[in-house]
Motif scaffolding. Structure first.
Motif, PDB file in Angstrom:
ATOM      1  N   VAL A  85      63.566  42.168 101.993  1.00 44.12           N
ATOM      2  CA  VAL A  85      64.454  41.217 101.335  1.00 44.12           C
ATOM      3  C   VAL A  85      65.483  40.774 102.361  1.00 44.12           C
ATOM      4  CG1 VAL A  85      66.153  40.828  99.505  1.00 44.12           C
ATOM      5  CG2 VAL A  85      64.151  42.268  99.059  1.00 44.12           C
ATOM      6  N   ASP A  86      65.608  39.457 102.545  1.00 40.09           N
ATOM      7  CA  ASP A  86      66.560  38.889 103.494  1.00 40.09           C
ATOM      8  C   ASP A  86      67.540  37.990 102.751  1.00 40.09           C
ATOM      9  OD1 ASP A  86      65.227  40.114 105.630  1.00 40.09           O
ATOM     10  OD2 ASP A  86      63.855  38.419 105.857  1.00 40.09           O
TER      11      ASP A  86
ATOM     12  N   THR B  53      71.419  36.475 109.251  1.00 46.53           N
ATOM     13  CA  THR B  53      70.616  36.934 108.116  1.00 46.53           C
ATOM     14  C   THR B  53      70.837  38.421 107.885  1.00 46.53           C
ATOM     15  OG1 THR B  53      68.915  35.266 108.549  1.00 46.53           O
ATOM     16  CG2 THR B  53      68.297  37.116 107.163  1.00 46.53           C
TER      17      THR B  53
ATOM     18  N   SER C  90      63.469  43.128  93.254  1.00 49.55           N
ATOM     19  CA  SER C  90      62.403  42.372  93.916  1.00 49.55           C
ATOM     20  C   SER C  90      61.053  42.663  93.276  1.00 49.55           C
ATOM     21  CB  SER C  90      62.371  42.693  95.409  1.00 49.55           C
ATOM     22  OG  SER C  90      62.011  44.044  95.643  1.00 49.55           O
TER      23      SER C  90
ATOM     24  N   ARG D 168      68.067  33.033  93.828  1.00 45.51           N
ATOM     25  CA  ARG D 168      67.322  32.005  94.575  1.00 45.51           C
ATOM     26  C   ARG D 168      67.623  32.022  96.064  1.00 45.51           C
ATOM     27  NH1 ARG D 168      67.622  26.649  90.614  1.00 45.51           N
ATOM     28  NH2 ARG D 168      66.517  27.580  88.828  1.00 45.51           N
ATOM     29  N   THR D 169      68.785  32.505  96.450  1.00 46.11           N
ATOM     30  CA  THR D 169      69.137  32.496  97.873  1.00 46.11           C
ATOM     31  C   THR D 169      68.542  33.684  98.623  1.00 46.11           C
ATOM     32  OG1 THR D 169      71.206  33.686  97.414  1.00 46.11           O
ATOM     33  CG2 THR D 169      71.293  31.270  97.422  1.00 46.11           C
TER      34      THR D 169
ATOM     35  N   GLU E  56      65.447  35.990  99.974  1.00 41.38           N
ATOM     36  CA  GLU E  56      64.068  35.767 100.399  1.00 41.38           C
ATOM     37  C   GLU E  56      63.303  37.081 100.384  1.00 41.38           C
ATOM     38  OE1 GLU E  56      64.459  34.056 104.255  1.00 41.38           O
ATOM     39  OE2 GLU E  56      65.485  32.243 103.529  1.00 41.38           O
ATOM     40  N   ARG E  57      62.177  37.100  99.645  1.00 41.99           N
ATOM     41  CA  ARG E  57      61.356  38.298  99.498  1.00 41.99           C
ATOM     42  C   ARG E  57      60.022  38.087 100.193  1.00 41.99           C
ATOM     43  NH1 ARG E  57      58.851  39.643  93.647  1.00 41.99           N
ATOM     44  NH2 ARG E  57      57.806  37.686  94.185  1.00 41.99           N
ATOM     45  N   SER E  58      59.547  39.112 100.894  1.00 37.77           N
ATOM     46  CA  SER E  58      58.228  39.048 101.525  1.00 37.77           C
ATOM     47  C   SER E  58      57.625  40.439 101.547  1.00 37.77           C
ATOM     48  CB  SER E  58      58.318  38.496 102.953  1.00 37.77           C
ATOM     49  OG  SER E  58      59.063  39.380 103.779  1.00 37.77           O
TER      50      SER E  58
END
Length: 331
Positions: A13-14, A21, A54, A61-62, A64-66
């Protein structure tokens, strides 16, 4: 062995910010099977709640999940649309949020909030849904359950509100439940009752549970597996016996040293502490994130930190020699 209900590999998660970041969750790997209780422990700010949000697809929304893989019962959670996630949440995977005082909507009755999931996911008649709500309120130990349906959250104590939250999470008999520090706002007696209730329900309903906590006493009572989290990483994972009896990461040992031990810690004797503070996770994060607080830190801690295995007991540290790499396993 049966395939895991939830499988996660390299979850990150970023959070973009003006100064760079922020990386609050980095490289999370674990598996969770049906009927299993996984306790995630670590100090405040270590990324436990962000990891759970997550998994549920509830990040802002701000953020970022990967991940390389994040599957729930064969469903790819990363590729799931908003509509697919709404079908999963509440029905097959549920969450008990951290603060029972504010998690319930103050303008709706307890009954309306309880039956909402059944009306949405099961298309159940309202009368049948209310009967199910009464049944679950009784199961979680609330007396005069039928009369509670017409009450509002402010009319209930903290302990009762937490039981309502548990009943709400169980309405559709989910396969997995995430409990994010569910006893934080409760007194010690009620904490013990809630934890016993959750443990019994997991066993009775054959659910999987992720219990997020910073209380190692809680972990000792209810966990099957323990995952120790520090600065966004899982630094050690194993069974309760492995982690408590033979901790292999310095951070885990530090946490255990902070707990008074019956028969060993004398009255008035100072408890252990972990010096220093959690490092900044903004920008590039290299080496061992615990090195600034570790008495064993050396030049090797500045480089890549391998994951190692001792008969399935997994950890990240360069100072414990003689253990095999565990690069392909979940930690």
């Amino acid at each position: 062995m049966t395939s895991p209900l939830l499988s996660v590999r390299n979850l990150k998660v970023d959070i973009p910010s003006g100064s760079g970041t922020l990386h609050p969750v980095r490289g999370i790997d674990f598996d969770l099977h049906r009927g299993e209780v996984l306790c995630v422990v670590g100090e405040s700010g270590s990324g436990k709640s962000l990891t759970s949000l997550s998994l549920m697809g509830l990040l802002g929304r701000t953020l970022e999940r990967s991940a390389d893989r994040m599957e729930f019962d064969g469903i790819n959670l990363l590729g799931a649309s908003g509509r697919q996630m709404r079908k999963l949440r509440g029905a097959r995977m549920a969450m008990i949020f951290q603060e029972p005082m504010t998690s319930l909507n103050p303008v709706y009755t307890i009954g309306d909030q309880l039956i909402e999931a059944l009306l949405l996911h099961r298309r159940m008649p309202r009368a049948q849904a209310r009967a199910r709500a009464v049944e679950l309120l009784e199961k979680v130990g609330i007396t005069a359950a039928a009369s509670r349906l017409g009450q509002y959250p402010h009319q209930l104590s903290g302990g009762l509100r937490q039981r309502v939250m548990i009943a709400m999470a169980l309405m559709c008999e989910p396969q997995m439940i995430i409990a994010d520090e569910p006893t934080t706002a409760l007194d010690v007696t009620i904490q013990a009752q809630i934890l016993r209730l959750l443990y019994d329900l997991v066993r009775e309903m054959d659910m999987a549970m992720i219990l997020i906590t910073h209380d190692l006493g809680v972990v000792a009572r209810v966990a099957d597996k323990v995952a120790v989290m520090y600065a966004g990483e899982l630094v050690e994972t194993g069974t309760v016996a492995e982690v408590f009896d033979q901790p292999l990461h310095p951070y885990t040992r530090g946490l255990l040293d902070c707990i008074p031990q019956p028969g060993k810690t004398g009255r008035g004797e100072p408890l252990g502490t972990i010096p220093g503070i959690v490092p900044s996770l903004v920008g590039q994060v290299d080496g061992c994130v615990f090195r600034t607080r570790c008495t064993q830190a050396g030049p090797a801690c500045l480089g890549p930190i391998p994951r190692r295995s001792r008969d399935g007991h997994l950890f990240r540290c360069v100072h414990t020699d003689g253990y095999a790499p565990a690069e392909t396993k979940a930690i």
